[in-house]
Design an enzyme around this catalytic site. Structure first.
Site, PDB file in Angstrom:
ATOM      1  N   HIS A  79     -14.710  21.885  79.968  1.00 43.83           N
ATOM      2  CA  HIS A  79     -15.764  21.683  78.971  1.00 43.83           C
ATOM      3  C   HIS A  79     -17.025  22.414  79.442  1.00 43.83           C
ATOM      4  O   HIS A  79     -17.234  22.590  80.647  1.00 43.83           O
ATOM      5  CB  HIS A  79     -16.069  20.203  78.809  1.00 43.83           C
ATOM      6  CG  HIS A  79     -14.979  19.427  78.140  1.00 43.83           C
ATOM      7  ND1 HIS A  79     -15.209  18.183  77.585  1.00 43.83           N
ATOM      8  CD2 HIS A  79     -13.670  19.699  77.926  1.00 43.83           C
ATOM      9  CE1 HIS A  79     -14.083  17.729  77.060  1.00 43.83           C
ATOM     10  NE2 HIS A  79     -13.126  18.636  77.263  1.00 43.83           N
TER      11      HIS A  79
ATOM     12  N   GLU B 169     -20.088  21.493  79.734  1.00 39.03           N
ATOM     13  CA  GLU B 169     -20.919  20.742  80.683  1.00 39.03           C
ATOM     14  C   GLU B 169     -20.342  20.803  82.091  1.00 39.03           C
ATOM     15  O   GLU B 169     -21.079  21.016  83.066  1.00 39.03           O
ATOM     16  CB  GLU B 169     -21.021  19.264  80.281  1.00 39.03           C
ATOM     17  CG  GLU B 169     -21.601  19.021  78.913  1.00 39.03           C
ATOM     18  CD  GLU B 169     -20.553  18.870  77.821  1.00 39.03           C
ATOM     19  OE1 GLU B 169     -20.727  17.992  76.961  1.00 39.03           O
ATOM     20  OE2 GLU B 169     -19.558  19.640  77.813  1.00 39.03           O
TER      21      GLU B 169
ATOM     22  N   CYS C 221     -17.474  14.098  80.524  1.00 43.89           N
ATOM     23  CA  CYS C 221     -18.667  14.869  80.856  1.00 43.89           C
ATOM     24  C   CYS C 221     -19.846  13.957  81.184  1.00 43.89           C
ATOM     25  O   CYS C 221     -20.631  14.260  82.089  1.00 43.89           O
ATOM     26  CB  CYS C 221     -19.013  15.822  79.722  1.00 43.89           C
ATOM     27  SG  CYS C 221     -17.800  17.159  79.539  1.00 43.89           S
TER      28      CYS C 221
END
Length: 158
Positions: free
Chosen positions: A62, A64, A95
């Site tokens: 992801h 992040e 996250c």
């Protein structure tokens, strides 16, 4: 307390969120869900990336997570206590946990995620008694732009 609505700090926050939106657009161009993230310390971008789960065949890639990993490598530490994270969509529970473990100082995010969010929606990771660090959270930065980017991406895929 800093006034979040005006002044040079607001202009900087807007430019950091615009950088996150650029990362999201690049993710969309790669066929990834358009989410972008930027890690900032003292007004300087230390790391930025967009989703790369398909490209890397990695469900943890992801935006992040990638930006946090890169910032940790840059500063040589697993902790980022004097840094801020800008992300285009409310972080998912994974996250949000990484943000807590990294000790991110402030989280700024754009669109809310009613289905997959982990901050204001879903499990609300930062509200859990098992959460060791809670960043300052500011929601709704460039919310319309972030939401439209996601909406148009998924409309094109249908």
């Amino acid at each position: 307390m800093v006034d979040e609505s005006s002044g040079p700090e607001q202009t900087s926050r807007e430019s950091f969120m615009e950088r996150a939106l650029d990362e999201a657009r690049q993710a969309a161009a790669r066929g990834e869900v358009p989410i972008g993230a930027v890690v900032v310390r003292d007004g300087e971008v230390l790391a930025a990336d967009g989703n790369r789960t398909l490209e890397r065949k990695d469900p943890t890639a992801h935006a992040e997570i990638l930006a946090i990993r890169a910032a940790c490598q840059t500063v040589g530490s697993e902790r980022l206590p004097d840094m801020d994270l800008y992300v285009t969509l409310e972080p998912c529970p994974m996250c949000a946990a990484a943000i807590s473990f990294a000790r991110i100082r402030r989280l700024y995010y754009g669109a809310s995620d009613e289905k997959g969010g982990g901050v204001a929606n879903g499990p609300q990771v930062f509200a859990s008694t098992s959460c060791h660090h809670v960043p300052e959270v500011y929601a709704g930065f460039a919310e319309g732009d972030a939401a439209e980017l996601l909406r148009s991406f998924f409309e094109r895929r249908r």
